[in-house]
Design a protein around this motif. Structure first.
Motif, PDB file in Angstrom:
ATOM      1  N   GLN A  91       0.864  -1.176   0.000  1.00 23.26           N
ATOM      2  CA  GLN A  91       0.000   0.000   0.000  1.00 23.26           C
ATOM      3  C   GLN A  91       0.897   1.220   0.000  1.00 23.26           C
ATOM      4  OE1 GLN A  91      -3.272   0.062   2.782  1.00 23.26           O
ATOM      5  NE2 GLN A  91      -3.275   2.302   2.878  1.00 23.26           N
ATOM      6  N   ASP A 142       0.917   5.201   0.180  1.00 29.04           N
ATOM      7  CA  ASP A 142       0.139   6.395   0.496  1.00 29.04           C
ATOM      8  C   ASP A 142       0.783   7.569  -0.237  1.00 29.04           C
ATOM      9  OD1 ASP A 142      -1.727   5.101   2.146  1.00 29.04           O
ATOM     10  OD2 ASP A 142      -0.322   5.132   3.817  1.00 29.04           O
ATOM     11  N   ASP A 178      -0.428  10.364  -1.049  1.00 32.14           N
ATOM     12  CA  ASP A 178      -0.848  11.674  -0.579  1.00 32.14           C
ATOM     13  C   ASP A 178       0.182  12.319   0.334  1.00 32.14           C
ATOM     14  OD1 ASP A 178      -1.743  10.792   2.347  1.00 32.14           O
ATOM     15  OD2 ASP A 178      -2.682   9.425   0.921  1.00 32.14           O
ATOM     16  N   SER A 179       1.037  11.537   0.979  1.00 32.74           N
ATOM     17  CA  SER A 179       1.996  12.127   1.912  1.00 32.74           C
ATOM     18  C   SER A 179       2.949  13.081   1.191  1.00 32.74           C
ATOM     19  CB  SER A 179       2.772  11.046   2.669  1.00 32.74           C
ATOM     20  OG  SER A 179       3.442  10.197   1.767  1.00 32.74           O
ATOM     21  N   ARG A 194      -6.727  12.208   0.370  1.00 32.49           N
ATOM     22  CA  ARG A 194      -5.991  10.942   0.316  1.00 32.49           C
ATOM     23  C   ARG A 194      -5.832  10.465  -1.115  1.00 32.49           C
ATOM     24  NH1 ARG A 194      -6.365   7.294   4.538  1.00 32.49           N
ATOM     25  NH2 ARG A 194      -4.544   6.479   3.474  1.00 32.49           N
ATOM     26  N   VAL A 235      -4.218   6.765  -2.565  1.00 34.40           N
ATOM     27  CA  VAL A 235      -3.598   5.498  -2.185  1.00 34.40           C
ATOM     28  C   VAL A 235      -3.516   4.592  -3.408  1.00 34.40           C
ATOM     29  CG1 VAL A 235      -3.923   3.386  -0.819  1.00 34.40           C
ATOM     30  CG2 VAL A 235      -4.332   5.619   0.217  1.00 34.40           C
ATOM     31  N   GLU A 285      -8.633   7.661  -4.914  1.00 39.58           N
ATOM     32  CA  GLU A 285      -8.419   9.093  -4.706  1.00 39.58           C
ATOM     33  C   GLU A 285      -9.612   9.708  -3.993  1.00 39.58           C
ATOM     34  OE1 GLU A 285      -8.569  13.187  -7.368  1.00 39.58           O
ATOM     35  OE2 GLU A 285      -8.466  11.262  -8.385  1.00 39.58           O
TER      36      GLU A 285
END
Length: 172
Positions: free
Chosen positions: A72, A74, A76-77, A92, A94, A125
């Protein structure tokens, strides 16, 4: 002697837009994709002595859609700290990499390049409006240039499982 070929691959992307909140859609996806300890599972799979034992371990670990989460990301970070991406604050994004080692084996024994498309990628999204967008590239379309009926049959089953899960998670 080495050579290089370029294949044109037309990929069919399925996009699901829903007003369902991101967390609800992600939970819906995980209702069909198991989240085993991949390192531990792969260690057991590597120690398998028979295909039956290997298949049994996979079957025990897979979710109801026949898939398990491998990774997974992420995404968005990185976007949330990018000053150029102000509209991403709090949203977010992912990327899930999910698959099934037995299914992958069934495809790649016929078309080794199918390993580029399985495991599959799901992109989830959170939209600015508070809904969710899910994207999935069909494996059947990605391996079509190889014109192999046996691999295509496995890919069609895989696509059907994934698309069924995504439709359910999106509320369709």
């Amino acid at each position: 002697m080495a050579s290089e070929r370029v294949l044109d691959v037309t990929v069919h992307r399925h996009v699901f837009d829903t007003d369902r909140p991101f967390a609800r859609v992600l939970d819906g996806i995980f209702s069909g994709i198991s989240q085993p300890d991949i390192e531990q599972l792969f260690s057991k799979l590597a120690a398998s002595r028979t295909y039956q034992e290997f298949s049994s371990l996979v079957e025990q670990a897979q979710g109801s859609a026949g898939l398990m989460r491998f990774l997974q990301l992420d995404l968005d970070s990185a976007l949330s700290i990018d000053p150029e991406a102000k509209d991403w604050t709090g949203r977010r994004l992912v990327r899930l990499i999910a698959g099934n080692p037995v299914t992958m084996g069934q495809m790649t024994r016929h078309v080794p390049d199918a390993g580029s498309y399985a495991p599959v990628t799901l992109l989830i999204e959170e939209t600015p409006e508070g809904g969710t967008r899910v994207a999935y590239d069909s494996v059947t379309s990605a391996i079509a240039p190889y014109d192999d009926a046996a691999a295509s049959e496995v890919a069609e089953r895989l696509d059907a499982e994934v698309l069924g899960l995504l439709r359910q998670a999106a509320g369709q």
